[in-house]
Write an enzyme that holds these catalytic residues in place. Structure first.
Site, mmCIF file in Angstrom:
data_model
loop_
_atom_site.group_PDB
_atom_site.id
_atom_site.type_symbol
_atom_site.label_atom_id
_atom_site.label_comp_id
_atom_site.label_asym_id
_atom_site.label_seq_id
_atom_site.Cartn_x
_atom_site.Cartn_y
_atom_site.Cartn_z
ATOM 1 N N GLU A 162 0.780 -1.109 -0.026
ATOM 2 C CA GLU A 162 -0.163 0.078 0.040
ATOM 3 C C GLU A 162 0.994 1.139 0.086
ATOM 4 O O GLU A 162 1.446 1.467 0.954
ATOM 5 C CB GLU A 162 -0.680 0.115 1.313
ATOM 6 C CG GLU A 162 -1.889 1.235 1.293
ATOM 7 C CD GLU A 162 -2.988 1.182 2.449
ATOM 8 O OE1 GLU A 162 -2.622 0.322 3.378
ATOM 9 O OE2 GLU A 162 -3.870 1.985 2.362
ATOM 10 N N GLU A 256 -12.343 2.605 4.497
ATOM 11 C CA GLU A 256 -11.270 2.783 5.252
ATOM 12 C C GLU A 256 -11.338 4.226 5.904
ATOM 13 O O GLU A 256 -10.560 5.085 5.188
ATOM 14 C CB GLU A 256 -9.863 2.383 4.914
ATOM 15 C CG GLU A 256 -8.836 2.456 6.050
ATOM 16 C CD GLU A 256 -7.310 2.120 5.945
ATOM 17 O OE1 GLU A 256 -6.563 1.351 6.465
ATOM 18 O OE2 GLU A 256 -7.061 3.011 4.805
#
Ligand code: LER
Ligand code: MN
Length: 288
Positions: A162, A256
């Site tokens: 990520e 998220e």
């Protein structure tokens, strides 16, 4: 028989959740697995991303039972708490820290073989500053990821790197930088995920970056520019989904987001905002 859009959607919507003891730095909507899963199902999510500190944060059989009860899937396991709570990471001058991170991640990979098949590497990569800068840090990271890929590959699990903004980590901020790392590792067991919150800070053009990352992109985090639920900031989600569509992206998109103004309101806004966009996307790109 040909699959229909409904039984083979291109995109599925998940929400990030954690255990009750997770610190504020775990960017999840709800805490407490049992209540979170009941709510996720009720709010229309198809999956939950589990933010874990260790594999034994969950009891696998109980988890299986809860997922069945609520007709949910695990979208992925995220690992930021290894670093956020215990300071464990793959780039670190202390070999004991590196090997504790390796073994915690190996356990999470084994758990992911049963749940989700994706393990994210965000903050748990560590920081370059402590090991003398980007070049030695990248080499340390490549070595560590190759070892973890050897564990993940036979289990059918993928590690997903990520890109994270500069205020949280000091290397691999953009999708292009993650692509360079993945070219060096060259293993299908290591891919990339995009988090549009970080991309809004780091990537010059969100759409262009998504399109160039297409060969590696296998998971997506969604939050608005201020990390609130989509629709409560100024990020252009039209651009995000248009580019995902152009690349033929299929898989999870996961909210998220900060649990503000409160967890239920945030989760409801994310689902209400994203569901029509996902339905349109699936009508266009789902099936087959
Ligand atoms: C985690 O997915 C993330 O986005 C980071 O900001 C924290 O690790
Ligand atoms: Mn993220």
């Amino acid at each position: 028989m040909q699959n229909t859009t409904a039984d083979n959607p291109a995109l599925k919507l998940a929400v990030a959740i954690a255990d009750t003891g997770a610190p504020p730095s775990a960017f999840v909507v709800w805490r407490g697995f049992e209540e979170s899963m009941a709510k996720a199902a009720r709010f229309g999510y198809q999956g939950v991303e589990l933010a874990l500190r260790r594999a034994d944060d969950v009891h696998p059989d109980r988890l299986e039972q809860l997922l069945g009860e609520h007709r949910l899937e695990v979208s992925a396991i995220s690992t930021g708490q290894l670093y956020g709570t215990d300071g464990l990471c793959l780039i670190h001058p202390d070999v004991d820290i590196r090997s504790a991170a390796h073994s915690a991640l190996a356990d999470l990979i084994r758990l992911a073989a049963r749940f989700g098949r994706k393990v994210n590497i965000g903050r748990a990569r560590g920081q370059a500053a402590g090991v003398g800068g980007a070049e030695p840090a990248l080499q340390m990271l490549i070595d560590a990821l190759r070892h973890l890929a050897d564990i993940a590959a036979p289990l059918g699990v993928q590690l997903i790197i990520e890109p994270v903004n500069r205020y949280e980590v000091d290397l691999i901020h953009t999708l292009d930088e993650a692509a360079d790392l993945l070219r060096a590792i060259d293993s299908p067991a290591v891919g990339m995920m995009a988090d549009v919150f970080h991309m809004n800070i780091e990537d010059a053009r969100i759409g262009r970056s998504i399109e160039s990352a297409a060969p590696w992109l296998s998971y997506v985090h969604l939050a608005d520019s201020n990390r609130l639920a989509p629709g409560w900031g100024h990020l252009d989600f039209g651009e995000v989904f248009q580019s995902l569509g152009k690349t033929g992206y299929r898989g999870w998109v996961t909210a998220e987001i900060l649990p503000k103004p409160d967890p239920d309101a945030a989760a409801r806004q994310a689902a209400d905002f994203l569901r029509p966009i996902i339905n349109d996307y699936n009508a266009r790109w789902g099936g087959a």
